[in-house]
Design an enzyme around this catalytic site. Sequence first.
Site, mmCIF file in Angstrom:
data_model
loop_
_atom_site.group_PDB
_atom_site.id
_atom_site.type_symbol
_atom_site.label_atom_id
_atom_site.label_comp_id
_atom_site.label_asym_id
_atom_site.label_seq_id
_atom_site.Cartn_x
_atom_site.Cartn_y
_atom_site.Cartn_z
ATOM 1 N N ASN A 53 -12.873 0.311 -5.257
ATOM 2 C CA ASN A 53 -12.672 -0.076 -6.650
ATOM 3 C C ASN A 53 -13.846 -0.946 -7.101
ATOM 4 O O ASN A 53 -14.018 -2.062 -6.616
ATOM 5 C CB ASN A 53 -11.350 -0.843 -6.777
ATOM 6 C CG ASN A 53 -11.173 -1.476 -8.133
ATOM 7 O OD1 ASN A 53 -11.652 -0.970 -9.136
ATOM 8 N ND2 ASN A 53 -10.486 -2.600 -8.155
ATOM 9 N N CYS A 72 -6.827 -4.487 -7.760
ATOM 10 C CA CYS A 72 -6.498 -4.079 -6.391
ATOM 11 C C CYS A 72 -6.058 -5.276 -5.544
ATOM 12 O O CYS A 72 -5.464 -5.090 -4.482
ATOM 13 C CB CYS A 72 -7.667 -3.353 -5.750
ATOM 14 S SG CYS A 72 -9.186 -4.303 -5.686
ATOM 15 N N HIS A 73 -6.306 -6.487 -6.022
ATOM 16 C CA HIS A 73 -5.861 -7.670 -5.275
ATOM 17 C C HIS A 73 -4.340 -7.779 -5.231
ATOM 18 O O HIS A 73 -3.801 -8.525 -4.419
ATOM 19 C CB HIS A 73 -6.474 -8.945 -5.868
ATOM 20 C CG HIS A 73 -6.046 -9.231 -7.265
ATOM 21 N ND1 HIS A 73 -6.702 -8.692 -8.368
ATOM 22 C CD2 HIS A 73 -5.030 -9.976 -7.769
ATOM 23 C CE1 HIS A 73 -6.104 -9.107 -9.468
ATOM 24 N NE2 HIS A 73 -5.083 -9.894 -9.129
ATOM 25 N N TYR A 93 0.834 -1.196 0.000
ATOM 26 C CA TYR A 93 0.000 0.000 0.000
ATOM 27 C C TYR A 93 0.872 1.251 0.000
ATOM 28 O O TYR A 93 0.529 2.258 -0.629
ATOM 29 C CB TYR A 93 -0.937 0.017 1.220
ATOM 30 C CG TYR A 93 -2.068 -0.970 1.117
ATOM 31 C CD1 TYR A 93 -3.204 -0.678 0.364
ATOM 32 C CD2 TYR A 93 -2.020 -2.190 1.774
ATOM 33 C CE1 TYR A 93 -4.260 -1.578 0.270
ATOM 34 C CE2 TYR A 93 -3.065 -3.098 1.693
ATOM 35 C CZ TYR A 93 -4.177 -2.787 0.941
ATOM 36 O OH TYR A 93 -5.211 -3.690 0.843
ATOM 37 N N GLU A 98 -1.723 -15.874 -10.504
ATOM 38 C CA GLU A 98 -0.851 -14.989 -11.273
ATOM 39 C C GLU A 98 0.625 -15.335 -11.114
ATOM 40 O O GLU A 98 1.433 -14.957 -11.965
ATOM 41 C CB GLU A 98 -1.113 -13.536 -10.860
ATOM 42 C CG GLU A 98 -2.473 -13.060 -11.286
ATOM 43 C CD GLU A 98 -2.807 -11.655 -10.868
ATOM 44 O OE1 GLU A 98 -3.881 -11.166 -11.292
ATOM 45 O OE2 GLU A 98 -2.021 -11.024 -10.146
#
Length: 152
Positions: A115, A123-124, A92, A150
């Site tokens: 979001n 945002c993850h 963050y 990912e």
Amino acid sequence: MDTPLGPFSVLADGPVVLASGFTVDEGALRRNVHPSLHGMYRPDPGPIRAAVDAYFAGDVAAIDEIQVRQIGSPFRSQAWKVLREVHDPITYTRFAELSGNPRAIRAAASACATNAAALFVPCHRILRTDGSLGGYLWGLDVKRELLQHEQK
């Protein structure tokens, strides 16, 4: 649409995502949509569905091609734009820096929390300074699974 992480729903104006998330509850999607965009739901799910399918098939960059429309404060709008450019997990703190205000860590976290276009505005990929997950509107299990997907 069905995904390996459960149902994924999208509110769209043609091929442009206005809201999306891991839910079947349209009301949950509408909560973060700017009031001026309510009622603009004319979905064209073809390209959106194809991008989501490609993402879960391993082409994680497929979601980058989908257009998104969100309306927010100048900082949130910039933060959402930055999120689309984040391809690996960051903190963050780093996210606040990239968004133009290194001291606005809470505002950066708030941009994630509001979001509306989950997955397409990733945002993850934002983590706490200690590397823990932090929060995610659609649940920490979903956030963890997205990050693991990912990393493959």
